[in-house]
Enzyme design. Structure first.
Site, PDB file in Angstrom:
ATOM      1  N   ARG A  56      36.493 -41.313   9.560  1.00  0.00           N
ATOM      2  CA  ARG A  56      35.181 -41.681  10.144  1.00  0.00           C
ATOM      3  C   ARG A  56      34.078 -40.666   9.836  1.00  0.00           C
ATOM      4  O   ARG A  56      33.077 -40.588  10.543  1.00  0.00           O
ATOM      5  CB  ARG A  56      35.272 -41.883  11.655  1.00  0.00           C
ATOM      6  N   LYS A 109      22.041 -41.158   0.281  1.00  0.00           N
ATOM      7  CA  LYS A 109      22.504 -42.494  -0.133  1.00  0.00           C
ATOM      8  C   LYS A 109      23.820 -42.320  -0.878  1.00  0.00           C
ATOM      9  O   LYS A 109      23.878 -41.589  -1.879  1.00  0.00           O
ATOM     10  CB  LYS A 109      21.487 -43.170  -1.046  1.00  0.00           C
ATOM     11  N   GLU A 135      13.182 -39.571 -13.785  1.00  0.00           N
ATOM     12  CA  GLU A 135      13.094 -39.448 -12.320  1.00  0.00           C
ATOM     13  C   GLU A 135      12.161 -38.301 -11.921  1.00  0.00           C
ATOM     14  O   GLU A 135      11.534 -38.348 -10.871  1.00  0.00           O
ATOM     15  CB  GLU A 135      14.486 -39.223 -11.701  1.00  0.00           C
ATOM     16  N   LYS A 171      11.122 -35.384  -2.543  1.00  0.00           N
ATOM     17  CA  LYS A 171      12.132 -36.308  -2.028  1.00  0.00           C
ATOM     18  C   LYS A 171      12.477 -35.947  -0.580  1.00  0.00           C
ATOM     19  O   LYS A 171      12.588 -36.822   0.285  1.00  0.00           O
ATOM     20  CB  LYS A 171      13.383 -36.307  -2.911  1.00  0.00           C
ATOM     21  N   GLU A 230      15.164 -45.834   4.835  1.00  0.00           N
ATOM     22  CA  GLU A 230      14.333 -46.749   4.035  1.00  0.00           C
ATOM     23  C   GLU A 230      13.848 -47.969   4.807  1.00  0.00           C
ATOM     24  O   GLU A 230      14.051 -49.108   4.408  1.00  0.00           O
ATOM     25  CB  GLU A 230      15.092 -47.177   2.763  1.00  0.00           C
ATOM     26  N   ARG A 285      10.312 -44.627   2.223  1.00  0.00           N
ATOM     27  CA  ARG A 285      11.339 -44.195   1.251  1.00  0.00           C
ATOM     28  C   ARG A 285      11.338 -45.105   0.023  1.00  0.00           C
ATOM     29  O   ARG A 285      11.726 -44.678  -1.064  1.00  0.00           O
ATOM     30  CB  ARG A 285      12.725 -44.147   1.909  1.00  0.00           C
ATOM     31  N   ASN A 336      11.337 -45.764  -5.201  1.00  0.00           N
ATOM     32  CA  ASN A 336      11.761 -46.820  -6.128  1.00  0.00           C
ATOM     33  C   ASN A 336      10.666 -47.189  -7.128  1.00  0.00           C
ATOM     34  O   ASN A 336      10.758 -48.232  -7.780  1.00  0.00           O
ATOM     35  CB  ASN A 336      12.183 -48.074  -5.352  1.00  0.00           C
ATOM     36  N   HIS A 379      11.529 -48.921 -10.344  1.00  0.00           N
ATOM     37  CA  HIS A 379      12.934 -49.344 -10.268  1.00  0.00           C
ATOM     38  C   HIS A 379      13.128 -50.859 -10.300  1.00  0.00           C
ATOM     39  O   HIS A 379      14.195 -51.322 -10.678  1.00  0.00           O
ATOM     40  CB  HIS A 379      13.601 -48.752  -9.022  1.00  0.00           C
ATOM     41  N   HIS A 398      15.800 -52.052 -12.824  1.00  0.00           N
ATOM     42  CA  HIS A 398      17.045 -52.755 -12.478  1.00  0.00           C
ATOM     43  C   HIS A 398      17.188 -54.043 -13.296  1.00  0.00           C
ATOM     44  O   HIS A 398      18.284 -54.396 -13.717  1.00  0.00           O
ATOM     45  CB  HIS A 398      17.099 -53.047 -10.974  1.00  0.00           C
ATOM     46  N   HIS A 450      19.856 -45.187 -16.936  1.00  0.00           N
ATOM     47  CA  HIS A 450      19.058 -45.467 -15.737  1.00  0.00           C
ATOM     48  C   HIS A 450      17.687 -44.773 -15.777  1.00  0.00           C
ATOM     49  O   HIS A 450      16.651 -45.409 -15.559  1.00  0.00           O
ATOM     50  CB  HIS A 450      19.835 -45.057 -14.478  1.00  0.00           C
TER      51      HIS A 450
HETATM   52  N1  GLY Z   1      17.049 -42.972  -5.243  1.00  0.00           N
HETATM   53  C1  GLY Z   1      16.222 -43.523  -4.246  1.00  0.00           C
HETATM   54  C2  GLY Z   1      16.483 -43.002  -2.880  1.00  0.00           C
HETATM   55  O1  GLY Z   1      17.244 -42.068  -2.714  1.00  0.00           O
HETATM   56  O2  GLY Z   1      15.966 -43.533  -1.934  1.00  0.00           O
END
Ligand code: GLY
Length: 370
Positions: free
Chosen positions: A122, A144, A186, A228, A238, A242, A246, A249, A253, A267
């Protein structure tokens, strides 16, 4: 020289250390997190061959024992079978809830190991040691974690913040030029989304960073991570801001899906192309100055990364095909596509108010130039 960025998330706050030689100092930096002097490290074949011994020595210097598991390199490792293998291995190693797991690698390893740590007993703590530029400036920070599903990329996962991030900028010297430049997509994204001065700094100094100048590398990573961290502090899960991360993106994508997630397009290369397209859409909508898209393109060209759809080898779907792929993006909310557009370089915002015909027109022109 070392920089530290703090991510202020209350009881989940952590530091990101940035600089050369952090692998060698990993033991002293990780030791304060440990209840017993033992960590489980997971890496991939490519990174392990280059850096696992360095990490072992760094840990040993502080009396920390290491057990390690090496997985195959590549995106297909970010999947259910390797998640199972990783979690079962951690249980075999008798990793306890108070122990620390270490992810040594790029985005694939960081995302997979972070998710394994999130679900093991957990939730156990984990340390990110990102070895690619993309992982240092993006995926290792912000919590993430996850794996891909046959239904799509990153569809299974959890928010699970690391307890520490060690971004050893000397390790970037072992990257292939194409991988470094893909990660740069990035980096430039941060200037484009929220810091015009940083973009100007990159225009002057990013080629030094690419050529190996350590001070330039440290600053580029530090400023990216600072931005960031600030966005993640505002909106960890998000719900709003946040999504600014993107930028580029949605296009990226669709292009990754169109190229089968193959090495036709990495990417970060898709992010660079996607940022240029997002500014093109913004300029067509009269939101940002008309000269912004060409300024961004000429900087990316100078850096030698992919910039236009014509830089992607092989066939691509037509504009409607790409629009359909964009509509499958997981950022679709209630059927509406969320776009990140900009009022100028450094002034991005989130909107769902974008005319499909206008985007089709931009894509048609970009495809025609191939
Ligand atoms: N890579 C986008 C984020 O971490 O929200």
């Amino acid at each position: 020289m070392q920089e530290t960025v703090h991510v202020g998330l209350g009881d989940r706050a952590y530091d990101i250390h940035i600089g050369p030689g952090l692998l060698a100092r990993s033991g002293e930096l990780i030791a304060p997190l440990l209840r017993r002097q033992r960590v489980a490290v997971i890496s991939d074949e490519n990174v392990a061959a280059l850096h696992l011994d360095g990490l072992k020595d760094g840990l040993q210097a502080a009396g920390i024992e290491m057990v390690s598991k090496v997985l195959p390199a590549g995106e297909s490792t970010k999947s259910w079978p390797y998640l199972t293998e990783t979690v079962e291995w951690l249980l075999d190693q008798k990793v306890e809830r108070s122990d620390v797991v270490v992810a040594l690698g790029g985005g694939v390893i960081g995302d997979l190991v972070g998710f394994a740590a999130a679900v093991l007993r957990r939730g156990v703590r984990f340390v990110q040691i990102p070895t690619s530029l993309l992982a240092q400036v993006d995926s290792s920070v912000g919590g993430k974690t996850g794996i891909n599903s046959p239904h799509g990329k990153n569809l299974v996962g959890a928010f699970h913040q690391p307890s520490l991030v060690l971004a050893d900028t000397a390790v970037l010297g072992t990257l292939k030029e194409r991988d470094f430049l893909a990660g740069y997509g990035e980096v430039v994204k941060y200037g484009l989304l929220g810091d015009f001065e940083f973009f100007q700094w990159l225009e002057k100094n990013a080629s030094r960073a690419a050529a190996g100048d350590m001070d330039a590398r440290i600053y580029a990573v530090k400023r990216s991570v600072e931005m960031k961290a600030e966005i993640v502090e505002r909106d960890e899960t998000e719900q709003g801001d946040r999504a600014l991360l993107n930028l580029g993106h949605t296009f990226c994508h669709a292009l990754e899906a169109a190229t089968g997630y193959s090495d036709r397009l990495l990417h970060g290369e898709g992010v660079a192309i996607g940022c240029a397209l997002a500014f093109e859409v913004s300029a067509r909508m009269g939101l940002c100055p008309q000269e912004d898209p060409s300024r961004i393109r000429s900087h990316l060209r100078e850096m030698g990364t992919k910039v236009d759809l014509s830089d992607i080898p092989g066939d691509l779907p037509d504009a409607d095909g790409l629009l359909d792929l964009m509509a499958q993006d997981k950022k679709v909310v209630a059927g509406k596509l969320n776009f990140i557009l900009a009022r100028g370089i450094g002034q991005a915002f989130v909107t769902s108010d974008v005319d499909r015909d206008l985007v089709r027109g931009v894509l048609q022109e970009a495809l025609a130039a191939r």
